[in-house]
Design a protein around this motif. Structure first.
Motif, PDB file in Angstrom:
ATOM      1  N   LEU A   1       0.821  -1.216   0.000  1.00  0.00           N
ATOM      2  CA  LEU A   1       0.000   0.000   0.000  1.00  0.00           C
ATOM      3  C   LEU A   1       0.854   1.264   0.000  1.00  0.00           C
ATOM      4  CD1 LEU A   1      -2.421  -1.265   2.751  1.00  0.00           C
ATOM      5  CD2 LEU A   1      -3.096  -0.795   0.402  1.00  0.00           C
ATOM      6  N   GLU A   2       1.848   1.287   0.894  1.00  0.00           N
ATOM      7  CA  GLU A   2       2.644   2.490   1.046  1.00  0.00           C
ATOM      8  C   GLU A   2       4.066   2.123   1.454  1.00  0.00           C
ATOM      9  OE1 GLU A   2       1.102   4.488   4.761  1.00  0.00           O
ATOM     10  OE2 GLU A   2      -0.633   3.211   4.348  1.00  0.00           O
ATOM     11  N   LYS A   3       4.974   3.118   1.359  1.00  0.00           N
ATOM     12  CA  LYS A   3       6.371   2.835   1.685  1.00  0.00           C
ATOM     13  C   LYS A   3       7.013   3.991   2.436  1.00  0.00           C
ATOM     14  CE  LYS A   3       8.173   4.565  -2.690  1.00  0.00           C
ATOM     15  NZ  LYS A   3       8.884   4.221  -3.919  1.00  0.00           N
ATOM     16  N   CYS A   4       8.123   3.633   3.129  1.00  0.00           N
ATOM     17  CA  CYS A   4       8.858   4.656   3.882  1.00  0.00           C
ATOM     18  C   CYS A   4      10.202   4.099   4.328  1.00  0.00           C
ATOM     19  CB  CYS A   4       8.023   5.088   5.090  1.00  0.00           C
ATOM     20  SG  CYS A   4       8.869   6.178   6.254  1.00  0.00           S
ATOM     21  N   GLU A   5      11.286   4.782   3.949  1.00  0.00           N
ATOM     22  CA  GLU A   5      12.628   4.446   4.472  1.00  0.00           C
ATOM     23  C   GLU A   5      13.000   2.956   4.383  1.00  0.00           C
ATOM     24  OE1 GLU A   5      12.536   6.065   8.445  1.00  0.00           O
ATOM     25  OE2 GLU A   5      11.877   8.019   7.657  1.00  0.00           O
ATOM     26  N   GLY A   6      12.750   2.352   3.245  1.00  0.00           N
ATOM     27  CA  GLY A   6      13.148   0.952   3.057  1.00  0.00           C
ATOM     28  C   GLY A   6      12.122  -0.046   3.564  1.00  0.00           C
ATOM     29  N   TRP A   7      10.995   0.451   4.047  1.00  0.00           N
ATOM     30  CA  TRP A   7       9.913  -0.418   4.515  1.00  0.00           C
ATOM     31  C   TRP A   7       8.691  -0.260   3.620  1.00  0.00           C
ATOM     32  CZ3 TRP A   7      10.420  -3.629   8.735  1.00  0.00           C
ATOM     33  CH2 TRP A   7      11.564  -3.403   9.532  1.00  0.00           C
ATOM     34  N   TYR A   8       7.950  -1.391   3.518  1.00  0.00           N
ATOM     35  CA  TYR A   8       6.648  -1.345   2.875  1.00  0.00           C
ATOM     36  C   TYR A   8       5.602  -1.578   3.947  1.00  0.00           C
ATOM     37  CZ  TYR A   8       8.631  -1.974  -1.861  1.00  0.00           C
ATOM     38  OH  TYR A   8       9.298  -1.829  -3.049  1.00  0.00           O
ATOM     39  N   ARG A   9       4.391  -1.084   3.695  1.00  0.00           N
ATOM     40  CA  ARG A   9       3.254  -1.470   4.532  1.00  0.00           C
ATOM     41  C   ARG A   9       2.241  -2.135   3.617  1.00  0.00           C
ATOM     42  NH1 ARG A   9      -1.767   1.847   6.511  1.00  0.00           N
ATOM     43  NH2 ARG A   9      -2.522   0.592   8.264  1.00  0.00           N
ATOM     44  N   GLY A  10       1.717  -3.247   4.057  1.00  0.00           N
ATOM     45  CA  GLY A  10       0.758  -3.951   3.209  1.00  0.00           C
ATOM     46  C   GLY A  10       0.188  -5.145   3.934  1.00  0.00           C
ATOM     47  N   PHE A  11      -0.255  -6.129   3.159  1.00  0.00           N
ATOM     48  CA  PHE A  11      -0.856  -7.316   3.768  1.00  0.00           C
ATOM     49  C   PHE A  11      -0.621  -8.527   2.886  1.00  0.00           C
ATOM     50  CE2 PHE A  11      -4.392  -7.329   0.741  1.00  0.00           C
ATOM     51  CZ  PHE A  11      -4.505  -6.000   0.396  1.00  0.00           C
ATOM     52  N   SER A  12      -0.713  -9.684   3.512  1.00  0.00           N
ATOM     53  CA  SER A  12      -0.565 -10.930   2.779  1.00  0.00           C
ATOM     54  C   SER A  12      -1.910 -11.307   2.177  1.00  0.00           C
ATOM     55  CB  SER A  12      -0.101 -12.031   3.735  1.00  0.00           C
ATOM     56  OG  SER A  12      -0.371 -13.294   3.170  1.00  0.00           O
TER      57      SER A  12
END
Lengths: 155, 241
Positions: free
Chosen positions: A36-47
């Protein structure tokens, strides 16, 4: 700051992640994630296995795949960009797997081994299609083989 | 290639940021790449291990189902000319073993109403096999290698034995596995190992379907520093899924 991802929408997990950070998502090798979104080498999302649980995971732990996005935003739908026959084979194999395990538990030996054989053939045919090394004719041939087996299974 | 200058597996945070774009995952060192089909790689072994407990449950269910269907056993005696038969099956609730003599060999199932005797599973103390079985130890007992490999006994009520000769190696495995499972013990037959391999191998292939043609790192990629903010774009807290 977190920003919605434009092209990074679907990933396959290349290394299991234990989720050992705040709001981390636990991920297993081979799982598919929607980003869904990203920040500083991280993603946010779901399996895709548990879409209601959202969490963060390192970008380096997933391999990105091309996707088609509709209705961009919080409630977007994301679909992998691939030959529909690949999608069909993949989902059929997952369905048959449930059946196959039931055949094992109920000791339906003949059918258990027959189904295993067909599943292995489908896995192989799918691999051939994905290899990208086939000529047009070979692709047609492989797809024909796939259809025959899918039909067999549906009986 | 920048990656070659680094210690294996430890890039700095800025490198992580640079490489995590749509076009490429962090370029992997040759030593970090492996053939996805290499069954001995660490990620493969780890995933196999993770899949095992569920598969053991399946095997246990299958064994217990077989025991509930029951088996026709032979009573072998040097003294008799003809073998006698008896049938044994586990009750659907797994609490009782019903058994009894039958007139002749039966391919099909015998209902537990026709089986006169029973052993309560809770009273079973142990399962013994081969030369430890009383029917293999008694004087004059028919003993040959084949029989020893098919013999097993249930010790119940601290001093009573129910003795079995399995119809074949397969039946022996099913029953000893099933009885061990009932006692909360490990199923140790070759059949269990082989079933485990068949089931786990397929499960593994299915899990890795979407990783076709994708390199799997042999060592876990570096985890970046925690993000400086958790102020996400999307709020899902109102959802009740």
């Amino acid at each position: 700051m977190w920003t919605p991802t434009e092209d990074e929408k679907i990933g396959v997990v290349v290394c299991s992640f234990r989720g050992s950070v705040s709001l981390g998502l636990t991920l297993e090798l081979g799982e598919t994630v929607h980003i869904l979104e990203k920040c500083e080498g991280w993603y946010r999302g779901f399996s895709t296995k548990k879409p209601s649980i959202k969490g963060i995971f390192p970008a380096g732990y997933v391999h990105l795949k091309k996707a088609v996005v509709t209705n961009r935003g919080q409630y977007e739908t994301v679909v992998p960009l691939e030959d529909p026959i690949i999608t069909e084979v993949t989902s059929t194999l997952q369905e048959w797997s449930v059946l196959w395990k039931q055949l094992y538990v109920k000791h339906k030996v003949d059918l258990f081994y027959k189904l295993r054989h067909v599943m292995n053939e489908l896995i192989d045919l799918r691999r051939q299609l994905l290899s990208g090394h086939l000529t047009q004719d070979q692709v047609r041939e492989v797809k024909r083989h796939i259809t025959v087996r899918l039909d067999w299974g549906n009986e | 290639m920048r990656a070659e200058k680094k210690q294996k597996g430890y890039a700095t945070q800025s490198d992580t940021l640079r490489f995590n774009t749509v076009d490429s995952a962090r370029p992997l060192l040759k030593s970090e790449m492996l053939n996805q089909d290499d069954p001995k790689s660490r990620p493969m072994l780890e995933l196999r291990e993770k899949l095992q407990p569920e598969v053991i449950e399946l095997i246990k269910q299958q064994r217990l189902n077989r025991l509930c269907e029951g088996t026709c056993f032979r009573k072998i005696s040097a003294r008799r000319r003809q073998d006698k038969f008896w049938y044994c099956r586990l009750s659907p609730n797994h609490k009782v073993l019903h058994y009894g003599d039958i007139e002749e060999f039966s391919q099909g199932q015998i209902s537990h109403d026709s089986l006169q005797e029973k052993v309560t599973v809770a009273d079973i103390k142990a399962v013994v096999t081969g030369k430890d079985c009383p029917h293999m130890r008694e004087k004059g007992a028919l003993k040959n290698k084949e029989l020893l490999e098919l013999a097993f006994s249930i010790l119940h009520n601290s001093d009573e034995y129910l003795n079995f000769i399995a119809p074949d190696k397969h039946g022996y495995s099913i029953w000893t596995d099933g009885l061990n499972a009932l006692l909360g013990k490990e199923m140790t037959s070759e059949l269990t190992k082989s079933d485990m391999d068949t089931l786990v191998t397929m499960e593994l292939k299915l899990r890795l379907l979407d990783l076709e043609n994708i390199q799997i790192p042999d060592v876990p990629p570096p985890v970046p520093k925690e993000p400086s903010t958790y102020d996400f774009v999307y709020d899902f807290s109102q959802q009740h899924t």
